[in-house]
Scaffold this active site. Structure first.
Site, PDB file in Angstrom:
ATOM      1  N   GLN A 143     120.526  20.755 -25.366  1.00 11.78           N
ATOM      2  CA  GLN A 143     119.183  20.900 -24.809  1.00 11.78           C
ATOM      3  C   GLN A 143     118.348  19.643 -25.062  1.00 11.78           C
ATOM      4  O   GLN A 143     117.542  19.246 -24.221  1.00 11.78           O
ATOM      5  CB  GLN A 143     118.498  22.150 -25.399  1.00 11.78           C
ATOM      6  N   ALA A 164     113.249  24.165 -20.675  1.00 10.17           N
ATOM      7  CA  ALA A 164     112.754  24.607 -21.974  1.00 10.17           C
ATOM      8  C   ALA A 164     112.924  23.485 -22.990  1.00 10.17           C
ATOM      9  O   ALA A 164     113.905  22.753 -22.978  1.00 10.17           O
ATOM     10  CB  ALA A 164     113.513  25.839 -22.431  1.00 10.17           C
ATOM     11  N   SER A 169     114.572  27.652 -26.172  1.00  9.26           N
ATOM     12  CA  SER A 169     115.324  28.291 -25.086  1.00  9.26           C
ATOM     13  C   SER A 169     116.091  29.501 -25.582  1.00  9.26           C
ATOM     14  O   SER A 169     116.767  29.449 -26.609  1.00  9.26           O
ATOM     15  CB  SER A 169     116.310  27.286 -24.483  1.00  9.26           C
ATOM     16  N   HIS A 171     118.669  30.479 -24.319  1.00  7.21           N
ATOM     17  CA  HIS A 171     120.095  30.145 -24.212  1.00  7.21           C
ATOM     18  C   HIS A 171     120.650  29.606 -25.533  1.00  7.21           C
ATOM     19  O   HIS A 171     121.849  29.666 -25.767  1.00  7.21           O
ATOM     20  CB  HIS A 171     120.321  29.141 -23.083  1.00  7.21           C
ATOM     21  N   ASP A 178     122.837  33.351 -17.539  1.00  6.22           N
ATOM     22  CA  ASP A 178     122.422  33.327 -16.140  1.00  6.22           C
ATOM     23  C   ASP A 178     123.629  33.765 -15.320  1.00  6.22           C
ATOM     24  O   ASP A 178     124.718  33.213 -15.475  1.00  6.22           O
ATOM     25  CB  ASP A 178     121.996  31.921 -15.723  1.00  6.22           C
ATOM     26  N   GLU A 227     112.909  35.282 -12.798  1.00  4.11           N
ATOM     27  CA  GLU A 227     114.280  34.762 -12.859  1.00  4.11           C
ATOM     28  C   GLU A 227     115.248  35.947 -12.814  1.00  4.11           C
ATOM     29  O   GLU A 227     115.719  36.415 -13.858  1.00  4.11           O
ATOM     30  CB  GLU A 227     114.499  33.944 -14.134  1.00  4.11           C
ATOM     31  N   HIS A 230     118.533  35.770 -15.032  1.00  2.06           N
ATOM     32  CA  HIS A 230     118.569  35.530 -16.471  1.00  2.06           C
ATOM     33  C   HIS A 230     118.524  36.854 -17.239  1.00  2.06           C
ATOM     34  O   HIS A 230     117.532  37.578 -17.196  1.00  2.06           O
ATOM     35  CB  HIS A 230     117.382  34.643 -16.865  1.00  2.06           C
TER      36      HIS A 230
HETATM   37 ZN   LIG Z   1     118.552  31.411 -18.127  1.00  2.00          ZN
END
Ligand SMILES: [Zn+2]
Length: 264
Positions: A143, A164, A169, A171, A178, A227, A230
Site C-alpha cells: 500500500q 487508502a 485500508s 485490505h 473485492d 462499493e 467490497h
Molecule cells: Zn476493496
C-alpha cells in the site's frame, strides 16, 4: 482534507514491483453527508425534516462487546479514515492463498479464506453464478508503494481520495475482498450492484460472514462511496446481525464517530 470531495469511486491500475495490482478506493461524495445517529438521542425522525432512513437498532440480546474493535487481529476491527490500524504496519499472521478463481492472486486470513470458498461455491450451486477474487489482502508495504506512486504522479490530494493511505485500508487486515463476476461485468464499478452477481452477493454474503461494507449514501459515515464489490469478513454472527437489523455500517453499529475523511 477538510471536507468531502465531489468525486466518484474509481479504480486505479498500477504496475508495481512487477505485479499488476488493482487498487480501489472509494472517495468522498459531498452530496449527502449523513448525520451520525446516536443511541442516546433518538430523534423524532418520523415527524421532522427528511430523514434518510429510520435508525435501525441492534437486537437487544446481541453482545456488541464480545470482540475488540481496536485489535487489528480481531474479526471485528473497525478501520476507517479516522481509525488507522494500530500498529499501522500491522500484518496478519495467518495469511493463506485463497483457492478460488481470481483476477489477481488472492490471499486472506485463514478463516476469511475458508468463507470465500464457501461463498463462491454457494453462488454457483444455488444460483449458477460464477465469482472471482478481484483483490484481497494488501500488505502495508504494497500500500505504501501504491500510495506513494499515486502521490508522485498525481499529487497528495488526488491520492487521498483515490487510494487508502497505508494503515487505513481494510485490505491490510486480511479480512476484506473485492469480488467480481465471471465473465467480468462492471468489475470495481458501482454498476456491479445491479448485476445478478452483485444482487446475489448483497442478499447472501452475510450467511458466510461477509458485510457489504460501503453501502450507498453512506459516504458521510464510512468515508467511501458505494462499493458493491467490497466485502468485509466479520463472522457469521455479526454479519447476520447487521443484515437482519438493517444497520448499514460498522461505525453506526458500534457507535463510532462518522469518518468521512482523514483528520489531517
Ligand atoms: Zn476493496
Amino acid at each position: 482534507m477538510e471536507r468531502p470531495r465531489p468525486l466518484c469511486a474509481t479504480a486505479v491500475a498500477s504496475i508495481v514491483m512487477g505485479l499488476l495490482l488493482v487498487v480501489v478506493a472509494g472517495c468522498a461524495d459531498a452530496r449527502e453527508p449523513i448525520p451520525m445517529p446516536t443511541a442516546s438521542a433518538p430523534s423524532a425522525s418520523a415527524t421532522s425534516t427528511p430523514s434518510p432512513t429510520p435508525t435501525p437498532t441492534p437486537t437487544p440480546t446481541f453482545d456488541a462487546t464480545r470482540l475488540s474493535i481496536d485489535d487489528p487481529a480481531s474479526l471485528w476491527v473497525v478501520v476507517n479514515k479516522l481509525r488507522p490500524l494500530n500498529p499501522t504496519d500491522y500484518a496478519p499472521s495467518d495469511i493463506v492463498r485463497v483457492p478460488v478463481p481470481y483476477a489477481n492472486e488472492p490471499f486472506l486470513r485463514q478463516e476469511a479464506a475458508d468463507a470465500v470458498v464457501a461463498l463462491f461455491a454457494a453462488a454457483e450451486a444455488e444460483a449458477g453464478l460464477r465469482l472471482q477474487a478481484q483483490s484481497a489482502y494488501r500488505s502495508f508495504a504494497v500500500q505504501v508503494r501504491v500510495y506513494n506512486g499515486i502521490v508522485a504522479s498525481r499529487g497528495q490530494e488526488y491520492a487521498n481520495v483515490r487510494s487508502a493511505r497505508p494503515g487505513h485500508s481494510e485490505h491490510q487486515t486480511g479480512l476484506a475482498i473485492d469480488i467480481s463476476s465471471i465473465p467480468s461485468v462492471c468489475a470495481l464499478d458501482p454498476c456491479f450492484g445491479d448485476t445478478e452477481h452483485g444482487r446475489w452477493l448483497a442478499a447472501n454474503a452475510h450467511r458466510f460472514g461477509f458485510h457489504l461494507r460501503y453501502q450507498p449514501g453512506m459516504t458521510g459515515i464510512t468515508g467511501y462511496s458505494y462499493e458493491p464489490w467490497h466485502f468485509r469478513y466479520v463472522g457469521v454472527e455479526l454479519a447476520t446481525e447487521l443484515h437482519e437489523t438493517g444497520v448499514r455500517s460498522l461505525e453506526e453499529f458500534f457507535g463510532l464517530p462518522a469518518a468521512p475523511t482523514y483528520a489531517e
